[in-house]
Scaffold this active site. Structure first.
Site, short mmCIF file in Angstrom:
data_model
loop_
_atom_site.label_atom_id
_atom_site.label_comp_id
_atom_site.label_asym_id
_atom_site.label_seq_id
_atom_site.Cartn_x
_atom_site.Cartn_y
_atom_site.Cartn_z
N LYS A 40 0.84 -1.20 0.00
CA LYS A 40 0.00 0.00 0.00
C LYS A 40 0.88 1.26 0.00
CE LYS A 40 -0.37 -0.35 5.03
NZ LYS A 40 -1.22 -0.83 6.14
N ARG A 138 -10.84 0.76 14.57
CA ARG A 138 -11.08 1.53 13.33
C ARG A 138 -12.28 0.95 12.59
NH1 ARG A 138 -4.94 1.60 10.98
NH2 ARG A 138 -5.62 -0.51 10.47
N TYR A 265 14.72 31.20 4.74
CA TYR A 265 13.54 31.99 5.14
C TYR A 265 13.62 32.35 6.62
CZ TYR A 265 10.95 30.96 0.83
OH TYR A 265 10.54 30.89 -0.47
N MET A 312 10.76 24.81 0.20
CA MET A 312 9.94 23.85 -0.53
C MET A 312 10.79 22.92 -1.40
SD MET A 312 6.82 24.59 -3.18
CE MET A 312 5.90 25.62 -2.06
C1 LIG Z 1 -0.51 -1.80 6.84
C2 LIG Z 1 -1.12 -3.04 7.32
C3 LIG Z 1 -0.34 -4.18 7.52
C4 LIG Z 1 1.17 -4.17 7.41
O1 LIG Z 1 1.69 -3.62 8.59
P1 LIG Z 1 3.27 -3.60 8.87
O2 LIG Z 1 3.39 -3.13 10.24
O3 LIG Z 1 3.83 -2.62 7.88
O4 LIG Z 1 3.76 -4.97 8.61
C5 LIG Z 1 -0.97 -5.35 7.87
N1 LIG Z 1 -2.31 -5.39 8.03
C6 LIG Z 1 -3.09 -4.31 7.87
C7 LIG Z 1 -4.58 -4.42 8.08
C8 LIG Z 1 -2.54 -3.09 7.52
O5 LIG Z 1 -3.31 -2.02 7.37
#
Ligand SMILES: *Cc1c(COP(=O)(O)O)cnc(C)c1O
Length: 371
Positions: A40, A138, A265, A312
């Site tokens: 992700k 969550r 700055y 920036m």
């Molecule tokens: C991001 C995520 C992971 C991976 O977590 P790490 O700590 O990076 O290994 C696993 N499960 C879920 C649901 C996540 O959102």
């Protein structure tokens, strides 16, 4: 935004390191565990496509956060299972079915909305992983009763109940109380299901590293895949990892300023003596945020302090010597005997290594080696 290729700032990603990290994890936990690579957020800033392609032979599937990230993988030749970890919009369910992407069911209410959006959808291609909220707070169901109604509804519409999973909030901490409580809650709900799906899974990197006996059918390997310790410096790793990312640039300008002159700055840095100042083309728009002032980079194997506010697009450093334009600057990585790790940067900012790599913006060119 296109990456800026006409400047020397770049993140270099060692794909062999990522492969080694997966192999080392697998030999640590043993052969029965299926590893799904978590790619992700553009592979934690490393580049989701290249990471997924180089991990493909070593893993059984992939996890992403949202549907767009899944689409990106599918359109670049990834055919293995993909699970979207966050909820998706009910009206987008046909996309998941068409791409054979497994989706997370965060609640009965969500699945009910999905059933109102099934026109033309091949429901048998809809793979569902029910999320259990065992304490993260969550998304997810909190009772077996709700999970069982979801399973009934899925059956009624001919959907595929492929998995059930939860996510730990504290697997990277010294205290194990919350971890044990979450595990217990999840186990109870799984035990009370009307039937067990193909995959029951709970482990993130931290759970795999420090609680490997609790890994179930799938390990969702994120941070550690990239060679980062999910606890930062709190807990020692239980097997060998190698950080895959280095961040480099070059000096674009060098000058000597007199005592009393200022840099950046706000004129906040005031030279108390004649100072050689080097300019480096990276700034907060690259994710090299303003908190980096006062930290250091490596030039010619030596630490050089970042002075003045981060702009920036540029920042300034104090040099020990008059060096030529084009001299290499290491922001994360090794130069001679000195090393700056992602955790060093995170510690300076008071944050976690995850945030440092994820914040590296699209403007930074990614270069891949050993791929
Ligand atoms: C991001 C995520 C992971 C991976 O977590 P790490 O700590 O990076 O290994 C696993 N499960 C879920 C649901 C996540 O959102």
């Amino acid at each position: 935004m296109k990456p800026s290729t006409h400047r020397p700032t770049q993140a270099v990603i060692d794909l062999a390191a990522i492969q080694e990290n997966i192999k080392n994890f697998k030999s640590f936990v043993g052969g029965r565990v299926k590893v799904w690579a978590v790619v992700k957020a553009n592979g934690y800033g490393h580049g989701a496509i290249r990471v997924a392609q180089s991990a493909d032979n070593l893993v059984s599937g992939f996890c992403v956060s949202n549907l767009d990230e899944a689409i990106e993988l599918r359109s670049h030749g990834i055919v293995k299972p993909i699970l979207v970890l966050s909820g998706i919009e009910p009206q987008d369910i046909h996309i998941a079915a068409n791409l054979r992407v497994a989706v997370t069911v965060p609640s009965l209410e969500w699945l009910t909305l999905v059933t109102q959006n099934l026109e033309g959808v091949e429901t048998a291609h809809l793979q569902l992983h029910i999320k259990v909220d065992s304490g993260m707070g969550r998304i997810g169901v909190t009772t077996a009763a709700e999970a069982n109604v979801i399973i009934r509804l899925a059956d009624e519409f001919g959907m595929d109940f492929d998995g059930i999973f939860t996510h730990f909030a504290t697997a990277d901490e010294v205290s194990q109380d919350k971890f044990e409580q979450q595990k217990q809650r999840f186990d109870v709900i799984v035990a009370e299901l009307s039937r067990r799906p193909r995959y029951v899974h709970s482990s993130n990197s931290a759970a795999g590293i420090w609680h490997k006996e609790t890994i179930q059918d799938i390990e969702r390997l994120g941070d550690a895949l990239y060679g980062l310790n999910p606890s930062g410096r709190t807990l020692d790793m239980t097997y060998e990892i190698k950080s895959a990312l280095t961040l480099k640039s070059e000096l674009t300008h060098i000058k000597t300023i007199a005592a009393g002159e200022t840099v950046g700055y706000g004129g906040e840095f005031v030279a108390d003596q004649a100072t050689i100042v080097g300019t480096v083309p990276i700034g907060y728009a690259d994710g090299w945020i303003r908190e980096m002032t006062g930290f250091h980079v490596l030039v010619a194997g030596q630490k050089c302090q970042i002075i003045g506010r981060i702009s920036m697009d540029q920042m300034t450093i104090a040099l020990n010597d008059q060096l030529p334009i084009g001299t290499k600057v290491t922001l994360i990585g090794q130069d001679g005997d000195e090393t700056i790790t992602v955790d060093d940067v995170a510690a300076h900012r008071g944050t976690i290594n995850y945030e440092v790599v994820c914040l590296l913006s699209d403007r930074i060119k990614r270069t891949y080696i050993n791929g």
